[in-house]
Design a protein around this motif. Structure first.
Motif, PDB file in Angstrom:
ATOM      1  N   THR A   1     -10.658  -4.834   5.684  1.00 43.86           N
ATOM      2  CA  THR A   1     -11.698  -5.675   5.092  1.00 43.86           C
ATOM      3  C   THR A   1     -12.460  -4.805   4.108  1.00 43.86           C
ATOM      4  N   VAL A   2     -12.905  -5.419   3.021  1.00 45.48           N
ATOM      5  CA  VAL A   2     -13.609  -4.671   1.981  1.00 45.48           C
ATOM      6  C   VAL A   2     -14.926  -5.365   1.669  1.00 45.48           C
ATOM      7  N   PRO A   3     -15.966  -4.601   1.330  1.00 44.16           N
ATOM      8  CA  PRO A   3     -17.275  -5.206   1.030  1.00 44.16           C
ATOM      9  C   PRO A   3     -17.253  -5.933  -0.318  1.00 44.16           C
ATOM     10  N   ASP A   4     -18.124  -6.883  -0.466  1.00 44.41           N
ATOM     11  CA  ASP A   4     -18.181  -7.664  -1.710  1.00 44.41           C
ATOM     12  C   ASP A   4     -18.622  -6.830  -2.907  1.00 44.41           C
TER      13      ASP A   4
ATOM     14  N   GLY B   1      -6.227  -0.428  -6.452  1.00 41.62           N
ATOM     15  CA  GLY B   1      -4.925  -0.327  -7.105  1.00 41.62           C
ATOM     16  C   GLY B   1      -4.285   1.023  -6.853  1.00 41.62           C
ATOM     17  N   LEU B   2      -3.027   1.113  -7.193  1.00 40.44           N
ATOM     18  CA  LEU B   2      -2.253   2.321  -6.891  1.00 40.44           C
ATOM     19  C   LEU B   2      -2.575   3.495  -7.797  1.00 40.44           C
ATOM     20  N   THR B   3      -3.319   3.274  -8.871  1.00 32.72           N
ATOM     21  CA  THR B   3      -3.643   4.394  -9.759  1.00 32.72           C
ATOM     22  C   THR B   3      -4.753   5.268  -9.198  1.00 32.72           C
ATOM     23  N   THR B   4      -5.482   4.788  -8.196  1.00 35.35           N
ATOM     24  CA  THR B   4      -6.561   5.556  -7.581  1.00 35.35           C
ATOM     25  C   THR B   4      -6.234   5.836  -6.124  1.00 35.35           C
ATOM     26  N   GLU B   5      -6.245   7.097  -5.749  1.00 31.67           N
ATOM     27  CA  GLU B   5      -6.005   7.509  -4.366  1.00 31.67           C
ATOM     28  C   GLU B   5      -7.151   8.417  -3.943  1.00 31.67           C
ATOM     29  N   LEU B   6      -7.834   8.047  -2.880  1.00 32.96           N
ATOM     30  CA  LEU B   6      -9.001   8.800  -2.411  1.00 32.96           C
ATOM     31  C   LEU B   6      -8.824   9.163  -0.944  1.00 32.96           C
ATOM     32  N   PRO B   7      -9.545  10.179  -0.471  1.00 33.16           N
ATOM     33  CA  PRO B   7      -9.539  10.441   0.970  1.00 33.16           C
ATOM     34  C   PRO B   7      -9.993   9.193   1.719  1.00 33.16           C
ATOM     35  N   VAL B   8      -9.380   8.926   2.847  1.00 37.58           N
ATOM     36  CA  VAL B   8      -9.738   7.745   3.621  1.00 37.58           C
ATOM     37  C   VAL B   8     -11.218   7.787   4.005  1.00 37.58           C
ATOM     38  N   SER B   9     -11.749   8.985   4.220  1.00 39.37           N
ATOM     39  CA  SER B   9     -13.175   9.095   4.543  1.00 39.37           C
ATOM     40  C   SER B   9     -14.042   8.527   3.423  1.00 39.37           C
ATOM     41  N   ASP B  10     -13.603   8.678   2.169  1.00 36.70           N
ATOM     42  CA  ASP B  10     -14.336   8.095   1.038  1.00 36.70           C
ATOM     43  C   ASP B  10     -14.318   6.574   1.100  1.00 36.70           C
TER      44      ASP B  10
ATOM     45  N   LYS C   1     -13.997   4.768   3.748  1.00 41.02           N
ATOM     46  CA  LYS C   1     -14.846   4.349   4.861  1.00 41.02           C
ATOM     47  C   LYS C   1     -16.314   4.383   4.450  1.00 41.02           C
ATOM     48  N   ALA C   2     -16.679   5.411   3.680  1.00 42.83           N
ATOM     49  CA  ALA C   2     -18.059   5.500   3.211  1.00 42.83           C
ATOM     50  C   ALA C   2     -18.402   4.355   2.258  1.00 42.83           C
ATOM     51  N   ARG C   3     -17.398   3.801   1.590  1.00 44.87           N
ATOM     52  CA  ARG C   3     -17.611   2.670   0.670  1.00 44.87           C
ATOM     53  C   ARG C   3     -17.562   1.327   1.391  1.00 44.87           C
TER      54      ARG C   3
ATOM     55  N   GLY D   1      -5.546   7.515   0.590  1.00 43.38           N
ATOM     56  CA  GLY D   1      -5.020   6.161   0.483  1.00 43.38           C
ATOM     57  C   GLY D   1      -5.545   5.440  -0.732  1.00 43.38           C
ATOM     58  N   SER D   2      -4.915   4.304  -1.017  1.00 40.75           N
ATOM     59  CA  SER D   2      -5.325   3.424  -2.102  1.00 40.75           C
ATOM     60  C   SER D   2      -5.607   2.049  -1.531  1.00 40.75           C
ATOM     61  N   ILE D   3      -6.527   1.328  -2.155  1.00 38.01           N
ATOM     62  CA  ILE D   3      -6.828  -0.032  -1.740  1.00 38.01           C
ATOM     63  C   ILE D   3      -5.995  -0.984  -2.591  1.00 38.01           C
ATOM     64  N   LEU D   4      -5.199  -1.779  -1.919  1.00 36.16           N
ATOM     65  CA  LEU D   4      -4.274  -2.682  -2.592  1.00 36.16           C
ATOM     66  C   LEU D   4      -4.769  -4.110  -2.433  1.00 36.16           C
ATOM     67  N   LEU D   5      -4.945  -4.789  -3.554  1.00 31.16           N
ATOM     68  CA  LEU D   5      -5.392  -6.182  -3.575  1.00 31.16           C
ATOM     69  C   LEU D   5      -4.320  -6.997  -4.304  1.00 31.16           C
ATOM     70  N   PRO D   6      -3.241  -7.344  -3.630  1.00 31.62           N
ATOM     71  CA  PRO D   6      -2.125  -7.974  -4.331  1.00 31.62           C
ATOM     72  C   PRO D   6      -2.435  -9.320  -4.962  1.00 31.62           C
ATOM     73  N   MET D   7      -3.518 -10.000  -4.464  1.00 32.25           N
ATOM     74  CA  MET D   7      -3.929 -11.278  -5.035  1.00 32.25           C
ATOM     75  C   MET D   7      -5.376 -11.222  -5.533  1.00 32.25           C
ATOM     76  N   GLY D   8      -5.853 -10.019  -5.822  1.00 31.89           N
ATOM     77  CA  GLY D   8      -7.211  -9.877  -6.301  1.00 31.89           C
ATOM     78  C   GLY D   8      -8.222  -9.723  -5.184  1.00 31.89           C
ATOM     79  N   ARG D   9      -9.474  -9.588  -5.563  1.00 30.03           N
ATOM     80  CA  ARG D   9     -10.532  -9.233  -4.618  1.00 30.03           C
ATOM     81  C   ARG D   9     -10.808 -10.331  -3.595  1.00 30.03           C
ATOM     82  N   LYS D  10     -10.374 -11.560  -3.857  1.00 29.11           N
ATOM     83  CA  LYS D  10     -10.630 -12.662  -2.930  1.00 29.11           C
ATOM     84  C   LYS D  10      -9.434 -12.953  -2.027  1.00 29.11           C
ATOM     85  N   GLY D  11      -8.382 -12.170  -2.159  1.00 24.05           N
ATOM     86  CA  GLY D  11      -7.190 -12.358  -1.347  1.00 24.05           C
ATOM     87  C   GLY D  11      -7.073 -11.303  -0.273  1.00 24.05           C
ATOM     88  N   PRO D  12      -5.893 -11.127   0.299  1.00 23.64           N
ATOM     89  CA  PRO D  12      -5.696 -10.113   1.343  1.00 23.64           C
ATOM     90  C   PRO D  12      -5.901  -8.706   0.794  1.00 23.64           C
TER      91      PRO D  12
END
Length: 392
Positions: free
Chosen positions: A239-242, A250-259, A261-263, A278-289
């Protein structure tokens, strides 16, 4: 079975026969076969073996039609995943996990590849071996090597098939598979079989069509060869905050998982792998999975280059290992194929690299969309919408 997926899977191998990267293509069929004959002899086959390997070789118009008729990647992630992750495949996945438990135990101990990953590819490629393709493999490879679109890719695979024939693991008359020359229950190219084939059942041969242990062990060995990091995860739903900075997704940004979690990123089930990046993947955009994907997720693109295929396979693998159904969210409506092509053309006109103007939301188009969204002050989640098309 792959069929339309195959061509995005194929990567030119650095281990292939030297001197073939600019191999001749086109021209008369007989002249082409004469060159293949020379290449096979240079690879170590004697004249009798070459004659037997090429006996009755013919071009396949059906292979060329299949090569030109790929449209499956125009589906969204949710459309594709819903189509390929069926109840039947989930049930059969559990049955096969139990049936081949000893093989999976040995596979995980030897290669560190989780059983869910191989089960997912096994299901998506051939329905657990039930549908492996009926194209003559030798003729498919010869046809694609003769065709001038990608001869440097397919000509070396012809030579690899010849080497498999020489050692008794390929029948040029009877070996069948997918239209792009992949063989067996997890669909491997001849050179992959030469490099990574494993005799999983101990019969002295690598039989990927008839032996599930051979296919599973070979597939895991291939993933390790591609760079799989043993005993590490590949994907988790989150789950991600609004108020997340969408431009960091996206796959172009990879950060420590601790980062992450802090976000405010949280695992939907279990715990995030805090020691990894890790990277945050939003295959259908910010309102999808939403998913967090780890380094092993990127390795899967060596198996198949399609974003929607790899994301679906990775998610399927988590389901086969007990993860719940994803939360689909409420994604904004996407674009039609015609609209996607118009968007891609507008991006090209503004200097963005989208790859091909083909109506497919691939990695390059996603990156271009995200950059354009950021410049226009739109939520930069990489999901193309009508609002973006109108602004462009």
């Amino acid at each position: 079975m792959r069929k339309a997926l195959l061509i995005l899977t194929l990567a030119f191998s650095p281990m292939l026969t030297p001197g073939l990267a600019h191999a001749q293509c086109g021209g008369s069929w007989s002249g082409f076969l004469s060159g293949i004959r020379s290449d096979l002899q240079a690879a170590g086959l004697n004249a009798r073996q070459v004659d037997a390997f090429l006996a009755g070789a013919r071009q396949s118009p059906a292979v060329l039609r299949a090569d030109r008729a790929q449209g499956v990647f125009r589906k969204t992630f949710l459309e594709f995943a819903s189509a390929v992750i069926s109840k039947n495949r989930m049930v059969n996945g559990a049955k096969n996990a139990k049936r081949y438990a000893k093989t999976f135990d040995r596979m995980e101990q030897t290669y560190g590849v989780s059983r869910g990953v191989l089960l997912a590819f096994w299901a998506l490629e051939t329905d657990y071996g039930a549908v492996q393709g009926d194209f003559n493999t030798r003729d498919a490879l010869l046809t694609l090597a003769h065709d001038c679109r990608r001869p440097a890719l397919f000509r070396p695979q012809v030579i690899a098939a010849g080497k498999l024939f020489r050692r008794g693991d390929f029948d040029p008359q009877r070996t069948t598979g997918a239209w792009a020359g992949e063989i067996g229950q997890v669909q491997m190219l001849p050179d992959d079989i030469l490099r990574n084939g494993v005799d999983g059942d101990g019969d002295g041969h690598v039989r990927l069509k008839t032996s599930a242990p051979d296919a599973l062990m070979s597939g895991a060995n291939m993933l390790r060869d591609m760079g799989w990091r043993p005993n590490e995860p590949w994907m988790q739903e989150v789950t991600v905050p609004d108020d997340l900075d969408w431009s960091k997704t996206g796959l172009t940004t990879e950060l420590p998982v601790s980062d992450w979690k802090a976000r405010g990123v949280r695992a939907r089930q279990g715990q995030l792998a805090s020691s990894l990046r890790g990277s945050i993947l939003l295959p259908m955009g910010r309102k999808g999975p939403a998913f967090i994907v780890y380094p092993n997720f990127r390795v899967l693109f060596e198996w198949n280059k399609s974003f929607v295929y790899v994301t679906s396979a990775a998610y399927f693998a988590t389901r086969l290992e007990g993860a719940p159904r994803l939360d689909p969210g409420a994604p904004e409506p996407g674009l039609s194929v015609a609209q996607m092509k118009r968007l891609q053309q507008k991006l090209v006109e503004k200097g963005y690299d989208v790859g091909a103007v083909d109506g497919i939301l691939g990695a390059n188009t996603r990156n271009a969309v995200q950059t354009a969204q950021e410049k226009l002050g739109l939520p930069a989640d990489g999901w193309p919408t009508r609002a973006l098309l109108d602004r462009l």
